[in-house]
Design a protein around this motif. Structure first.
Motif, PDB file in Angstrom:
ATOM      1  N   GLY A  21       0.814  -1.216   0.000  1.00  0.00           N
ATOM      2  CA  GLY A  21       0.000   0.000   0.000  1.00  0.00           C
ATOM      3  C   GLY A  21       0.841   1.257   0.000  1.00  0.00           C
ATOM      4  N   VAL A  44       2.278   1.716  -3.516  1.00  0.00           N
ATOM      5  CA  VAL A  44       1.248   2.224  -4.431  1.00  0.00           C
ATOM      6  C   VAL A  44       1.017   3.718  -4.176  1.00  0.00           C
ATOM      7  CG1 VAL A  44      -1.192   2.084  -5.071  1.00  0.00           C
ATOM      8  CG2 VAL A  44       0.127  -0.007  -4.721  1.00  0.00           C
ATOM      9  N   SER A  49       1.444   6.794  -6.791  1.00  0.00           N
ATOM     10  CA  SER A  49       0.322   7.697  -7.097  1.00  0.00           C
ATOM     11  C   SER A  49       0.732   9.164  -7.026  1.00  0.00           C
ATOM     12  CB  SER A  49      -0.832   7.447  -6.123  1.00  0.00           C
ATOM     13  OG  SER A  49      -0.544   7.969  -4.835  1.00  0.00           O
ATOM     14  N   ALA A  80      -7.349   7.584  -8.021  1.00  0.00           N
ATOM     15  CA  ALA A  80      -7.663   6.149  -7.933  1.00  0.00           C
ATOM     16  C   ALA A  80      -6.515   5.375  -7.286  1.00  0.00           C
ATOM     17  CB  ALA A  80      -7.963   5.593  -9.319  1.00  0.00           C
ATOM     18  N   LEU A  81      -5.278   5.643  -7.737  1.00  0.00           N
ATOM     19  CA  LEU A  81      -4.112   4.966  -7.141  1.00  0.00           C
ATOM     20  C   LEU A  81      -3.968   5.314  -5.659  1.00  0.00           C
ATOM     21  CD1 LEU A  81      -1.440   5.334  -9.986  1.00  0.00           C
ATOM     22  CD2 LEU A  81      -2.454   3.201  -9.172  1.00  0.00           C
ATOM     23  N   SER A  82      -4.219   6.575  -5.338  1.00  0.00           N
ATOM     24  CA  SER A  82      -4.130   7.001  -3.935  1.00  0.00           C
ATOM     25  C   SER A  82      -5.129   6.243  -3.075  1.00  0.00           C
ATOM     26  CB  SER A  82      -4.386   8.511  -3.812  1.00  0.00           C
ATOM     27  OG  SER A  82      -3.416   9.249  -4.520  1.00  0.00           O
ATOM     28  N   MET A  83      -6.353   6.096  -3.586  1.00  0.00           N
ATOM     29  CA  MET A  83      -7.387   5.408  -2.816  1.00  0.00           C
ATOM     30  C   MET A  83      -7.041   3.921  -2.644  1.00  0.00           C
ATOM     31  SD  MET A  83      -9.387   7.772  -1.906  1.00  0.00           S
ATOM     32  CE  MET A  83      -7.934   8.817  -1.902  1.00  0.00           C
ATOM     33  N   VAL A  84      -6.510   3.304  -3.702  1.00  0.00           N
ATOM     34  CA  VAL A  84      -6.093   1.895  -3.601  1.00  0.00           C
ATOM     35  C   VAL A  84      -4.984   1.760  -2.556  1.00  0.00           C
ATOM     36  CG1 VAL A  84      -4.953  -0.005  -4.811  1.00  0.00           C
ATOM     37  CG2 VAL A  84      -6.790   1.256  -5.939  1.00  0.00           C
ATOM     38  N   GLY A  85      -4.003   2.654  -2.629  1.00  0.00           N
ATOM     39  CA  GLY A  85      -2.899   2.624  -1.664  1.00  0.00           C
ATOM     40  C   GLY A  85      -3.385   2.807  -0.240  1.00  0.00           C
ATOM     41  N   ILE A 138      -6.390   2.217   0.977  1.00  0.00           N
ATOM     42  CA  ILE A 138      -7.183   1.053   1.407  1.00  0.00           C
ATOM     43  C   ILE A 138      -6.262  -0.092   1.836  1.00  0.00           C
ATOM     44  CG2 ILE A 138      -8.746  -0.764   0.599  1.00  0.00           C
ATOM     45  CD1 ILE A 138     -10.136   1.421  -1.103  1.00  0.00           C
ATOM     46  N   LEU A 139      -5.199  -0.338   1.055  1.00  0.00           N
ATOM     47  CA  LEU A 139      -4.239  -1.389   1.413  1.00  0.00           C
ATOM     48  C   LEU A 139      -3.525  -1.048   2.721  1.00  0.00           C
ATOM     49  CD1 LEU A 139      -2.656  -2.198  -2.081  1.00  0.00           C
ATOM     50  CD2 LEU A 139      -4.211  -3.651  -0.753  1.00  0.00           C
TER      51      LEU A 139
END
Length: 687
Positions: A62, A65, A69, A91-96, A98-99
């Motif tokens: 995370g 990522v 981002s 989008a990448l920030s949100m994925v990072g 969340i992880l």
């Protein structure tokens, strides 16, 4: 990573203050909701050690990522310094995030509980010391991060030099890898408690059965039982019921606690934003707004040993019964006082901020770029501007005004809520009016918004280090450029390559218009023909005034949070340590959700009023918690578990028969009919 997160949202992803604060607290809430998942996995499946390892890997991915981002050049195809595909970065920030939330949340309840597992039951004092050192080490890391991460962010990187968020997020990712390796290397030294089945599911089923059974026997003909959980006695062992009672008793006590965290976690959002409107010049060093958070871990490192080794023993010698719950109550009071202090600071800050126009009002400043005094009538106001000067303050107009000059009349029809600079050029006694739009808010991050007004007869270009004001045509204004605090050196060049150097000392959060006069000439005295006009005053209220509120919140944290960690462990049954730690961390999540709800539901016009609101709510909750704590009875889970460890064979037989009956879908016998059932069985045996 959180030290710069709200600034990353605001300045890289270009979100406003409220939305950045909302997403920040949503992320923090998620980080403290996922401990429930981590506790279930640790206690029922993998065990604490493996859970920490596996979810630390998720945590690290995370962070990586998140660093990717923040790379501006990832989508900056036209090389203008701005990402061309901002939704991809979001989008990448949100994925990072969340992880990271999944990883950090998953290991939170396991790390503290795993540390507690290293001590025997008779080592209560040593375990208490461990929790203090554990909290101390967390804040040592926090201190380093809140100092170093903003420094990394302040570095410039990329094809077009910008704040280096990839470095600020990437270094923690690398350090997380190192930490994971160190943890694994020590594997042989640890006491690893094996998981004891899906305890969370057992607890939920036990509670569900007790409620359902109590509802079925709600009639007055059935005798009451000492505790409502005793209605699970027909199906579950007395040991499990006793353990669930212990957990529920503590969880009930946790209900008021989220309000403390609602205040505490605003250090990383509202208090950081508050610092952006303050003066961070401490003489020997310059403090950035996000670095002010270092006060908290510094004070933690000082106060934890003092409180643990000096204050608590001193209170004990005075024969004062300063129980854990009393400590936590005192901690809540200190947090409320911290927000009262923050409100007082905010009131002082508000008095130093410019009064920007609102509603239908607009504001204007007038600059005379002529070489003779100029009488001006603007609406109902008459004044005279000397040559090459500007009005000291902006004038406010609630409707279009008439600007009357000796040779021209100009209608000032400005946009509602706007600020404008109206420049008056003079040629042989004739006036020309040129309006320019000004900023309607303070410059971001304590920077100084600088622009040039070119009154010279040819095209010029200005720079400040690597910052470029672009081409400035004659009788025109340059773009605004944010210049950092300090002694700024500006270079003005013409197309022939002639150069003029002009220096000016800049504070925090100011805005200036630098006038290049018509009399300007290149040479050793060229700076004499450059005048500085102050548009927005620099921050004058010093950042040191935030120290009292940080001191109060830190004292509150030491006596509340450290105590809460130890209390949660000491009151938890042996097989539910991580579960109760997760419950403790869940209060942090709910606290951040409270911030979101209050911030969105109650829109107060002044920030200081919001601080007072939070302080008042915490005081109310503190009173409720104090009453609940007064009636709380401390338990020793080890003693209680020992009492039920060996139940008599008759109860074991009855539990087994109930389980068999439930498998064969035969309804369990009611306890009230046990005697009659026994008589029937006796008759049948005689027959």
């Amino acid at each position: 990573m959180r030290a710069v997160l709200v600034l990353y949202f605001k300045y890289f992803l270009q979100w406003d203050d409220d939305f950045a604060t909302t997403i920040y607290h949503t992320f923090v809430a998620l980080c403290y909701l996922t401990p429930i998942l981590g506790a279930i996995v640790a206690d029922s499946w993998l065990g604490k050690f493996k859970t920490i390892i596996y979810l630390s890997i998720v945590y690290t991915v995370g962070q990586i990522v998140m660093a990717i981002s923040a790379i501006n050049d990832l989508t900056d195809t036209n090389k203008d310094g701005n990402p061309d595909n901002l939704p991809l970065h979001v989008a990448l920030s949100m994925v990072g995030l969340i992880l990271i939330a999944l990883g950090t949340g998953g290991i939170k309840p396991c790390v503290a509980a795993f540390g507690g597992d290293q001590f025997e039951d008779h080592q209560e004092k040593q375990r208490g010391t461990f929790f203090s050192i554990f909290y101390l080490s967390i804040n040592a890391g926090s201190l380093l991060s809140t100092i170093i991460t903003p420094i990394l962010r302040a570095q410039e990187c990329g094809r077009i030099p910008q704040k280096c968020y990839p470095l600020a997020f990437g270094v923690p990712a690398a350090l997380m890898v190192v930490a994971l390796i160190v943890f694994i290397v020590g594997s042989g030294m640890y006491n690893k408690t094996a998981p004891q089945g899906n305890i969370m599911v057992k607890v939920c089923k036990c509670i569900g059965f007790a409620i359902k059974n109590r509802y079925r026997h709600r009639s007055s003909q059935y005798p009451k039982r000492e505790h409502w959980m005793d209605w699970a006695d027909e199906k579950y062992t007395k040991l499990l019921i006793a353990q669930v009672k212990m957990v529920l008793k503590v969880l009930f006590l946790y209900i008021p606690l989220p309000m403390f965290w609602a205040l505490f976690d605003q250090q990383g959002s509202r208090w950081t934003l508050q610092a952006t409107n303050m003066d961070g010049d401490f003489g020997v060093l310059i403090i950035q707004p996000d670095q002010m958070q270092t006060v908290n871990p510094i004070l933690i490192l000082i106060l934890v040993p003092v409180v643990d080794s000096v204050l608590y023993p001193l209170i004990a010698k005075c024969n004062l019964n300063f129980t854990p719950l009393k400590r936590m109550t005192v901690g809540m009071v200190f947090a409320a006082l911290a927000f009262v202090a923050a409100a007082l600071v905010q009131i002082q800050i508000d008095q130093t901020l410019p009064k920007f126009p609102s509603g239908t009002a607009s504001q204007a400043k007038f600059i005379n770029m002529g070489n003779m005094p100029l009488p001006i009538k603007a609406g109902t106001q008459d004044f005279t501007l000397e040559a090459y000067t500007a009005t000291e303050d902006f004038l406010t107009f609630n409707e279009p005004f008439l600007l009357v000059l000796p040779n021209i009349t100009y209608v000032g029809n400005m946009k509602d809520g706007s600020r404008n600079t109206i420049v008056i050029f003079q040629d042989w006694g004739l006036q020309t009016v040129v309006p320019f739009t000004d900023l309607i808010k303070k410059p971001e991050q304590g920077a100084n918004a600088i622009r040039f007004l070119n009154g010279f007869s040819s095209v010029l270009n200005a720079t400040a280090g690597d910052l470029d004001f672009k081409e400035i045509t004659t009788r025109n204004m340059s773009i605004y450029v944010n210049v950092p605090q300090g002694n700024a050196e500006f270079k003005i060049k013409n197309e022939a390559g002639d150069e003029c150097i002009y220096s000016q000392e800049l504070g925090f959060g100011s805005s200036y218009t630098l006038m290049i006069l018509p009399t300007f000439t290149f040479g050793p005295n060229c700076s004499d023909s450059i005048r500085s006009v102050l548009d927005i005053r620099p921050n004058t209220f010093h950042m040191a005034w935030q120290i009292p509120q940080y001191f109060l919140i830190t004292v509150g944290e030491v006596v509340f949070s450290v105590t809460g960690l130890e209390f949660s462990y000491s009151q938890a049954p042996s097989n539910m340590k991580s579960v109760l730690q997760a419950g403790w961390l869940l209060t942090v999540a709910v606290g951040n959700i409270i911030v979101l709800v209050i911030a969105e539901a109650i829109k107060l016009p002044d920030q200081w009023a919001e601080y007072i609101l939070f302080a008042s709510l915490l005081i109310v909750v503190c009173v409720i918690f104090a009453i609940m704590a007064y009636f709380y009875t401390y338990t020793d889970p080890t003693v209680i578990e020992a009492q039920f460890a060996e139940f008599d064979p008759d109860e074991k037989k009855r539990k087994n028969s109930v389980e068999m009956a439930s498998k064969n879908k035969v309804p369990p016998r009611d306890s009230s009919s046990d005697s009659s059932s026994d008589e029937d069985e006796s008759r049948q045996s005689k027959m």
